[in-house]
Scaffold this motif. Structure first.
Motif, mmCIF file in Angstrom:
data_model
loop_
_atom_site.group_PDB
_atom_site.id
_atom_site.type_symbol
_atom_site.label_atom_id
_atom_site.label_comp_id
_atom_site.label_asym_id
_atom_site.label_seq_id
_atom_site.Cartn_x
_atom_site.Cartn_y
_atom_site.Cartn_z
ATOM 1 N N TYR A 279 0.829 -1.206 0.000
ATOM 2 C CA TYR A 279 0.000 0.000 0.000
ATOM 3 C C TYR A 279 0.862 1.254 0.000
ATOM 4 O O TYR A 279 0.611 2.206 -0.760
ATOM 5 N N PHE A 280 1.889 1.272 0.839
ATOM 6 C CA PHE A 280 2.746 2.450 0.938
ATOM 7 C C PHE A 280 3.475 2.710 -0.381
ATOM 8 O O PHE A 280 3.485 3.842 -0.888
ATOM 9 N N GLU A 281 4.103 1.677 -0.911
ATOM 10 C CA GLU A 281 4.908 1.881 -2.112
ATOM 11 C C GLU A 281 4.043 2.264 -3.309
ATOM 12 O O GLU A 281 4.442 3.100 -4.128
ATOM 13 N N THR A 282 2.854 1.672 -3.412
ATOM 14 C CA THR A 282 1.960 2.022 -4.513
ATOM 15 C C THR A 282 1.514 3.480 -4.412
ATOM 16 O O THR A 282 1.526 4.218 -5.411
ATOM 17 N N ALA A 283 1.123 3.901 -3.209
ATOM 18 C CA ALA A 283 0.658 5.276 -3.027
ATOM 19 C C ALA A 283 1.775 6.280 -3.315
ATOM 20 O O ALA A 283 1.559 7.292 -4.000
ATOM 21 N N ILE A 284 2.966 6.022 -2.802
ATOM 22 C CA ILE A 284 4.078 6.947 -3.030
ATOM 23 C C ILE A 284 4.438 6.999 -4.504
ATOM 24 O O ILE A 284 4.739 8.069 -5.060
ATOM 25 N N ASP A 285 4.380 5.847 -5.176
ATOM 26 C CA ASP A 285 4.684 5.806 -6.604
ATOM 27 C C ASP A 285 3.661 6.615 -7.408
ATOM 28 O O ASP A 285 4.018 7.324 -8.360
ATOM 29 N N LEU A 286 2.395 6.521 -7.028
ATOM 30 C CA LEU A 286 1.332 7.198 -7.773
ATOM 31 C C LEU A 286 1.255 8.690 -7.475
ATOM 32 O O LEU A 286 1.058 9.503 -8.388
ATOM 33 N N PHE A 287 1.360 9.049 -6.199
ATOM 34 C CA PHE A 287 1.167 10.446 -5.800
ATOM 35 C C PHE A 287 2.483 11.213 -5.688
ATOM 36 O O PHE A 287 2.478 12.440 -5.779
ATOM 37 N N GLY A 288 3.574 10.509 -5.432
ATOM 38 C CA GLY A 288 4.852 11.159 -5.236
ATOM 39 C C GLY A 288 4.990 11.704 -3.830
ATOM 40 O O GLY A 288 3.989 11.991 -3.161
ATOM 41 N N PRO A 289 6.216 11.864 -3.340
ATOM 42 C CA PRO A 289 6.425 12.391 -1.989
ATOM 43 C C PRO A 289 5.829 13.771 -1.762
ATOM 44 O O PRO A 289 5.501 14.129 -0.633
ATOM 45 N N ASP A 290 5.663 14.551 -2.843
ATOM 46 C CA ASP A 290 5.085 15.893 -2.712
ATOM 47 C C ASP A 290 3.627 15.854 -2.271
ATOM 48 O O ASP A 290 3.108 16.855 -1.769
ATOM 49 N N ARG A 291 2.960 14.711 -2.480
ATOM 50 C CA ARG A 291 1.536 14.615 -2.141
ATOM 51 C C ARG A 291 1.258 13.451 -1.174
ATOM 52 O O ARG A 291 0.123 12.979 -1.103
ATOM 53 N N CYS A 292 2.265 13.035 -0.444
ATOM 54 C CA CYS A 292 2.091 11.966 0.547
ATOM 55 C C CYS A 292 2.651 12.403 1.892
ATOM 56 O O CYS A 292 3.646 13.128 1.954
ATOM 57 N N MET A 293 2.019 11.932 2.953
ATOM 58 C CA MET A 293 2.523 12.218 4.301
ATOM 59 C C MET A 293 2.219 11.027 5.206
ATOM 60 O O MET A 293 1.129 10.469 5.184
ATOM 61 N N PHE A 294 3.217 10.617 5.989
ATOM 62 C CA PHE A 294 3.007 9.562 6.972
ATOM 63 C C PHE A 294 2.151 10.099 8.122
ATOM 64 O O PHE A 294 2.271 11.270 8.496
ATOM 65 N N GLU A 295 1.316 9.232 8.701
ATOM 66 C CA GLU A 295 0.418 9.620 9.793
ATOM 67 C C GLU A 295 0.392 8.516 10.840
ATOM 68 O O GLU A 295 0.475 7.337 10.527
ATOM 69 N N SER A 296 0.234 8.904 12.116
ATOM 70 C CA SER A 296 0.171 7.884 13.166
ATOM 71 C C SER A 296 -1.226 7.303 13.341
ATOM 72 O O SER A 296 -1.385 6.134 13.684
ATOM 73 N N ASN A 297 -2.248 8.122 13.175
ATOM 74 C CA ASN A 297 -3.630 7.736 13.483
ATOM 75 C C ASN A 297 -3.757 7.243 14.920
ATOM 76 O O ASN A 297 -4.495 6.296 15.210
ATOM 77 N N PHE A 298 -3.066 7.897 15.832
ATOM 78 C CA PHE A 298 -3.159 7.514 17.247
ATOM 79 C C PHE A 298 -4.272 8.294 17.934
ATOM 80 O O PHE A 298 -4.586 9.405 17.513
ATOM 81 N N PRO A 299 -4.911 7.737 18.958
ATOM 82 C CA PRO A 299 -4.631 6.436 19.572
ATOM 83 C C PRO A 299 -5.342 5.268 18.920
ATOM 84 O O PRO A 299 -5.296 4.159 19.449
ATOM 85 N N VAL A 300 -5.997 5.461 17.773
ATOM 86 C CA VAL A 300 -6.729 4.349 17.161
ATOM 87 C C VAL A 300 -5.785 3.193 16.832
ATOM 88 O O VAL A 300 -6.014 2.046 17.224
ATOM 89 N N ASP A 301 -4.685 3.481 16.136
ATOM 90 C CA ASP A 301 -3.753 2.418 15.781
ATOM 91 C C ASP A 301 -2.961 1.902 16.981
ATOM 92 O O ASP A 301 -2.305 0.854 16.893
ATOM 93 N N LYS A 302 -3.020 2.603 18.099
ATOM 94 C CA LYS A 302 -2.286 2.171 19.288
ATOM 95 C C LYS A 302 -2.843 0.865 19.852
ATOM 96 O O LYS A 302 -2.194 0.212 20.667
ATOM 97 N N GLY A 303 -4.030 0.464 19.412
ATOM 98 C CA GLY A 303 -4.545 -0.827 19.820
ATOM 99 C C GLY A 303 -3.730 -1.978 19.283
ATOM 100 O O GLY A 303 -3.822 -3.108 19.787
ATOM 101 N N ALA A 304 -2.898 -1.718 18.255
ATOM 102 C CA ALA A 304 -2.146 -2.800 17.622
ATOM 103 C C ALA A 304 -0.647 -2.544 17.516
ATOM 104 O O ALA A 304 0.114 -3.476 17.281
#
Length: 340
Positions: A279-304
């Motif tokens: 998912y990450f590599e496909t999105a970065i390839d399609l949108f480019g780093p100029d239109r992508c940003m990493f996100e934590s989504n915390f505390p929702v993802d903190k369950g895992a």
């Protein structure tokens, strides 16, 4: 008749379980903006101290952006104004965090909720949010995630095809004149609706949260390859819209079906990177780093997954990127989109 296949809920935080695995922080000096977190007590408390605990847990987090999560609403007054209470609450957290850790811009940006189905009547709500935010308001999120009849256990479960609704679009039209972005939370079968919306409003900056919500439970469980193919086709079309940005994260939620929280030990960053890399590599390839940003989504993802591990995961995935590309993915794109 509507069929409920599988109920989904956010995963409750288990600090003891998360504590069973620790990792050395990778690239600890790399500047990071976390452009997507919440504040609430639904999965265990996540307020000022919990947020600061994560932001200072080893990675070089410089600023963060709060995203609406239906918490802290006003309990009286007009219904359309009740979400302004969430903005007021977040400003209080931001000011408390600034007193405790002034070197970190916690909640420097706020993406609030306003019911865009109010049409042009949403304008007073936007103005009320702006006044309450004390200069921090950056955008609006109106959750549109809907499983429809095939996935009625979805949380949340918005009306079908709301992004096509005439009143919704009249309200949406008020965002760009007010200098506001739009964050979209939906599920992968709805990405074409988001694309249509983006083409109808090319001057509005739009951010797709959590990769567009690839589903892995209910009728989608066990169909990972098929879901990925459907998702890839949809985001390939979406990427042709230059006003759209992609948030890279949010795959640890129950709805994605990876079930990391069910294992005896919490996942390592290597394991998360292995599972999520397509998912990450496909999105970065399609949108480019100029239109992508990493996100934590915390505390929702903190369950895992823990905060140090989730950012280590992103750093593993971006290991082959140039310094300029990393700067955009971890910091600069978020800073630009949310005008921090």
């Amino acid at each position: 008749m509507t069929q409920t296949y599988e109920q989904t809920t956010h995963i409750h935080t288990n600090e003891d379980w998360l504590g069973k695995l620790t990792e050395e922080i990778l690239e600890p000096d790399l500047p990071i903006i976390d452009p997507h977190h919440h504040l609430w007590d639904r999965l265990g408390p996540y307020f000022t101290d919990e947020l600061l605990g994560d932001l200072t847990s080893g990675h070089n987090i410089r600023q963060s952006v709060f995203i609406q999560c239906r918490y802290g609403y006003r309990t009286d007054g007009p219904d359309e104004m009740k979400p302004v209470g969430e903005t007021e609450f977040v400003v209080g957290v931001a000011e408390e965090a600034a007193r405790k850790r002034p070197e970190i811009g916690a909640c420097d940006g706020i993406v609030a909720h306003a019911d865009l189905r109010l049409g042009e009547g949403v304008q007073p709500v936007l103005e009320a949010h702006a006044a309450a935010a004390k200069g921090r308001l950056r955008g609006i999120r109106h959750i549109t995630a809907s499983g429809g009849e095939r996935f009625s256990g979805a949380v949340p479960n918005s009306p079908l095809r709301v992004m096509y609704d005439e009143d919704f679009r009249k309200g949406f039209a008020r965002l760009q004149p007010n200098g506001l972005t739009f964050d979209g939370w939906l599920y992968h079968p709805q990405i074409p609706e988001f694309t249509d919306l983006a083409r109808a409003f090319p001057e509005t900056t739009m951010v797709l949260d959590h990769f567009g919500g690839p589903l892995g439970i209910g009728p989608y469980r066990g169909r990972g390859d098929e879901v990925f193919a459907e998702w890839k086709a949809a985001v390939t079309d979406l990427a042709t819209c230059p006003n759209v940005y992609m948030k890279l994260g949010g795959l640890a939620m129950d709805v994605n079906g990876f079930d990391l929280h069910k294992e005896p030990l919490p996942p390592s960053s290597g394991e998360c990177a292995r599972l999520w890399r397509p998912y990450f590599e496909t999105a970065i390839d399609l949108f480019g780093p100029d239109r992508c940003m990493f996100e934590s989504n915390f505390p929702v993802d903190k369950g895992a997954v823990s905060y140090p591990v989730v950012w280590n995961t992103f750093k593993r995935i971006a290991a082959g990127a140039s310094g300029d590309e990393k700067a955009k993915l971890f910091h600069d794109t978020a800073k630009s989109v949310y005008r921090l």
